[in-house]
Scaffold this motif. Structure first.
Motif, PDB file in Angstrom:
ATOM      1  N   ILE A  23       0.860  -1.188   0.000  1.00 39.18           N
ATOM      2  CA  ILE A  23       0.000   0.000   0.000  1.00 39.18           C
ATOM      3  C   ILE A  23       0.893   1.234   0.000  1.00 39.18           C
ATOM      4  O   ILE A  23       1.689   1.436   0.928  1.00 39.18           O
ATOM      5  N   GLN A  24       0.779   2.039  -1.037  1.00 38.61           N
ATOM      6  CA  GLN A  24       1.577   3.253  -1.172  1.00 38.61           C
ATOM      7  C   GLN A  24       0.659   4.465  -1.086  1.00 38.61           C
ATOM      8  O   GLN A  24      -0.375   4.528  -1.751  1.00 38.61           O
ATOM      9  N   MET A  25       1.038   5.444  -0.272  1.00 41.90           N
ATOM     10  CA  MET A  25       0.245   6.651  -0.106  1.00 41.90           C
ATOM     11  C   MET A  25       0.794   7.767  -1.007  1.00 41.90           C
ATOM     12  O   MET A  25       2.002   8.001  -1.040  1.00 41.90           O
ATOM     13  N   ARG A  26      -0.121   8.430  -1.723  1.00 38.08           N
ATOM     14  CA  ARG A  26       0.256   9.512  -2.627  1.00 38.08           C
ATOM     15  C   ARG A  26      -0.810  10.598  -2.547  1.00 38.08           C
ATOM     16  O   ARG A  26      -1.927  10.355  -2.080  1.00 38.08           O
ATOM     17  N   ARG A  27      -0.495  11.790  -3.039  1.00 41.32           N
ATOM     18  CA  ARG A  27      -1.500  12.842  -3.129  1.00 41.32           C
ATOM     19  C   ARG A  27      -2.616  12.395  -4.073  1.00 41.32           C
ATOM     20  O   ARG A  27      -2.354  11.773  -5.110  1.00 41.32           O
ATOM     21  N   PHE A  28      -3.832  12.755  -3.737  1.00 38.36           N
ATOM     22  CA  PHE A  28      -4.977  12.258  -4.493  1.00 38.36           C
ATOM     23  C   PHE A  28      -4.882  12.594  -5.976  1.00 38.36           C
ATOM     24  O   PHE A  28      -5.185  11.757  -6.835  1.00 38.36           O
ATOM     25  N   GLU A  29      -4.461  13.821  -6.291  1.00 39.01           N
ATOM     26  CA  GLU A  29      -4.458  14.250  -7.691  1.00 39.01           C
ATOM     27  C   GLU A  29      -3.415  13.511  -8.530  1.00 39.01           C
ATOM     28  O   GLU A  29      -3.434  13.616  -9.763  1.00 39.01           O
ATOM     29  N   THR A  30      -2.517  12.763  -7.900  1.00 39.63           N
ATOM     30  CA  THR A  30      -1.488  12.030  -8.649  1.00 39.63           C
ATOM     31  C   THR A  30      -1.828  10.553  -8.834  1.00 39.63           C
ATOM     32  O   THR A  30      -1.090   9.837  -9.519  1.00 39.63           O
ATOM     33  N   LEU A  31      -2.920  10.095  -8.255  1.00 37.83           N
ATOM     34  CA  LEU A  31      -3.186   8.659  -8.214  1.00 37.83           C
ATOM     35  C   LEU A  31      -3.448   8.061  -9.593  1.00 37.83           C
ATOM     36  O   LEU A  31      -2.907   6.998  -9.940  1.00 37.83           O
ATOM     37  N   VAL A  32      -4.280   8.706 -10.406  1.00 36.53           N
ATOM     38  CA  VAL A  32      -4.624   8.135 -11.711  1.00 36.53           C
ATOM     39  C   VAL A  32      -3.402   8.083 -12.609  1.00 36.53           C
ATOM     40  O   VAL A  32      -3.170   7.081 -13.311  1.00 36.53           O
ATOM     41  N   ASP A  33      -2.585   9.119 -12.596  1.00 33.31           N
ATOM     42  CA  ASP A  33      -1.359   9.106 -13.402  1.00 33.31           C
ATOM     43  C   ASP A  33      -0.404   8.016 -12.927  1.00 33.31           C
ATOM     44  O   ASP A  33       0.260   7.354 -13.750  1.00 33.31           O
ATOM     45  N   ALA A  34      -0.310   7.823 -11.615  1.00 33.76           N
ATOM     46  CA  ALA A  34       0.561   6.775 -11.083  1.00 33.76           C
ATOM     47  C   ALA A  34       0.083   5.396 -11.528  1.00 33.76           C
ATOM     48  O   ALA A  34       0.879   4.512 -11.847  1.00 33.76           O
ATOM     49  N   LEU A  35      -1.227   5.210 -11.571  1.00 35.04           N
ATOM     50  CA  LEU A  35      -1.778   3.939 -12.045  1.00 35.04           C
ATOM     51  C   LEU A  35      -1.482   3.753 -13.532  1.00 35.04           C
ATOM     52  O   LEU A  35      -1.077   2.665 -13.959  1.00 35.04           O
TER      53      LEU A  35
END
Length: 342
Positions: A154-166
């Motif tokens: 489980i990796q925590m990231r800023r919400f606005e970066t999640l889709v790009d990270a996926l």
């Protein structure tokens, strides 16, 4: 989270505190629309989660007093007592039909699931005292991995970066209270919903209505946060109400406490925390039931995976059903949300 012209069905906040409550039993129900269909507003945004909540642990609202017993000897004239309204049992969102059991996929093809979640969004996502990810979404992810019998990170990231990270393969699935919307469906695939945030009315305790219909609020002052899907819904459905827009939750709730408005309307999850917490000073209570019109308040909250990753999506759907069937989802929900928004 991107901020659209009409905000999603649950407004984002950084102030929502962790609510840890244990309840002995739960009623598994799905939300249902409480009013007729209406013209759709502009599409909601991509994030769903509750707005500000109290800083203290919320406590269940007191049940309505029981009606007094009949007198031992009948007087010359009596006035029947008004029946008390029974407190509704705790309700847990459920989107699983026991008659539609998902087929078990080939789980042997999964070796690891890299979950992505948000950094600071309690009680759904936050950093625990030990520095590790914690919260409702995190515990649900771990339960899914346990059911599938696969290693889980489980990796925590800023919400606005999640889709790009996926999209760039820095994770396999997003579990971060992300609303299922047409815009996001174009970029990711979603599992079945595992919860939704309905909308509800709140009034002062001396003005509670067991049911709310448009005609009941004719001429009444109703507060709402301006520019939200909640305001759009009121304007479309409650045309005879006197709608007052406020800039944020603090101003909205203060207006109700002071009696400037008769009702406020907003995200039921955040309102449940406020109504039953210290910040409300026991001033107010829910009126009427939940409103879940998907065109205004979203289709629900799902787990996002990369487009075309059917194996992972189907595996998560199977595991979600199994967790619900075993009662583990109910236990998890009640641990974090002892106050029902439904």
């Amino acid at each position: 989270m991107p901020v659209p012209s009409i905000q999603p069905f649950a407004v984002r906040s950084r102030q929502l505190c962790l609510a840890v409550g244990m309840t002995a039993a739960a009623l598994l129900v799905s939300g249902r629309p409480a009013a007729a269909q209406a013209p759709a507003p502009q599409p909601p945004g991509a994030k769903t989660a509750p707005a500000p909540a109290p800083t203290a642990k919320p406590a269940p609202a007191p049940a309505a007093p029981a009606a007094p017993p009949a007198a031992a000897a009948p007087p010359a004239q009596t006035t029947p007592s008004k029946p008390a309204v029974e407190a509704a049992p705790q309700a847990v969102p459920g989107f699983w039909d026991p008659r539609r059991r998902p087929e078990r996929p080939d789980l042997s093809r999964l070796t690891v699931i890299r979950f992505l979640t948000e950094t600071d969004y309690p009680p759904f996502n936050f950093t625990g005292p030990d520095g590790n990810p914690a919260g409702f979404n995190v515990d649900l992810a771990r339960a899914l991995c346990d059911e599938i019998k696969v290693t889980c990170t489980i990796q925590m990231r800023r919400f606005e970066t999640l889709v790009d990270a996926l999209a760039t393969n820095r994770g396999d699935a997003i579990i971060a209270s992300m609303a299922v919307t047409p815009q996001l469906r174009a970029r990711v695939d979603f599992t079945d919903p595992y919860y939704r945030a309905p909308a509800r009315f709140v009034s002062r305790r001396d003005n509670v209505l067991p049911e709310i219909r448009p005609e009941y609020l004719e001429g009444k002052k109703v507060g709402v946060i301006g520019g939200t899907s909640h305001e759009a819904y009121l304007k479309a459905m409650f045309t005879d109400a006197e709608i007052h827009a406020y800039p944020d939750n603090d101003a909205l709730r203060a207006a109700l406490r002071r009696g400037e408005v008769d009702f406020i309307f907003g995200d039921a999850i955040s309102l449940a925390f406020w109504v039953n917490g210290t910040d409300s000073a026991e001033c107010c209570a829910f009126s009427g039931g939940p409103f879940v019109e998907s065109r205004y308040f979203g289709e629900g909250v799902g787990i996002a995976v990369r487009k075309g990753n059917d194996l992972l999506r189907q595996s998560l759907n199977w595991a979600l059903f199994r967790i619900w069937e075993k009662g583990r989802f109910t236990d998890l929900w009640l641990r974090y949300f002892s106050i029902s928004p439904f």
